[in-house]
Design a protein around this motif. Structure first.
Motif, PDB file in Angstrom:
ATOM      1  N   THR A  66      32.791  32.774  34.226  1.00 21.33           N
ATOM      2  CA  THR A  66      32.192  34.029  33.786  1.00 21.33           C
ATOM      3  C   THR A  66      32.824  35.142  34.633  1.00 21.33           C
ATOM      4  N   LYS A  67      32.576  36.378  34.243  1.00 25.44           N
ATOM      5  CA  LYS A  67      33.095  37.506  35.015  1.00 25.44           C
ATOM      6  C   LYS A  67      32.524  37.474  36.436  1.00 25.44           C
ATOM      7  N   GLU A  68      31.258  37.132  36.543  1.00 27.21           N
ATOM      8  CA  GLU A  68      30.603  37.060  37.855  1.00 27.21           C
ATOM      9  C   GLU A  68      31.243  35.977  38.732  1.00 27.21           C
TER      10      GLU A  68
ATOM     11  N   SER B 137      34.268  34.809  38.507  1.00 24.60           N
ATOM     12  CA  SER B 137      35.626  35.264  38.833  1.00 24.60           C
ATOM     13  C   SER B 137      35.598  36.265  39.986  1.00 24.60           C
TER      14      SER B 137
ATOM     15  N   LYS C 204      40.045  31.083  32.683  1.00 26.55           N
ATOM     16  CA  LYS C 204      39.150  32.128  32.177  1.00 26.55           C
ATOM     17  C   LYS C 204      38.167  31.575  31.151  1.00 26.55           C
ATOM     18  N   THR C 205      38.530  30.477  30.526  1.00 25.28           N
ATOM     19  CA  THR C 205      37.659  29.838  29.545  1.00 25.28           C
ATOM     20  C   THR C 205      36.388  29.312  30.208  1.00 25.28           C
ATOM     21  N   TYR C 206      36.491  28.940  31.464  1.00 28.58           N
ATOM     22  CA  TYR C 206      35.396  28.284  32.162  1.00 28.58           C
ATOM     23  C   TYR C 206      34.643  29.181  33.136  1.00 28.58           C
TER      24      TYR C 206
END
Length: 105
Positions: free
Chosen positions: A80-82, A84, A76-78
């Motif tokens: 973005t929501k998009e 993912s 999740k650190t790397y």
């Protein structure tokens, strides 16, 4: 799944050995063979090997570029929501109809 292996590594190592038809003997378990394999294969140990810290790949890139933190959910650190959401969509398409499931922690 990686998350499950991280919670009970000894159990999954024994299951892997059983799958490969080379179970650990009671004597091996008592002598700490299972624990030593887990130590040698641990993320920290592999990450700190000289070859993985200082060697360069044929591309000139350092090996350490290929090691993450080895922590559940660090992706999740790397992302973005998009990113993912796009990956979720691709995975659902590619594995549609299979019995595989994915858990994002």
């Amino acid at each position: 799944m990686y998350e499950e292996i991280k919670t009970q590594p000894k159990l999954y190592l024994k299951r892997l050995a059983e799958f490969l038809e080379c179970q650990f003997s009671i004597e091996e378990e008592k002598c700490g063979v299972v624990d030593e394999i887990l130590r040698m294969c641990s993320f920290d140990n592999l990450n700190n090997l000289e070859v993985n810290r200082n060697e360069k790949l044929s591309s000139g890139e350092e090996n350490k570029a290929y090691f993450c933190k080895g922590k559940v959910g660090d992706w999740k650190t790397y992302f973005t929501k998009e990113m993912s959401e796009k990956l979720d969509h691709i995975i659902k398409q590619k594995f549609q109809g299979s019995e595989l499931s994915f858990l994002y922690i």
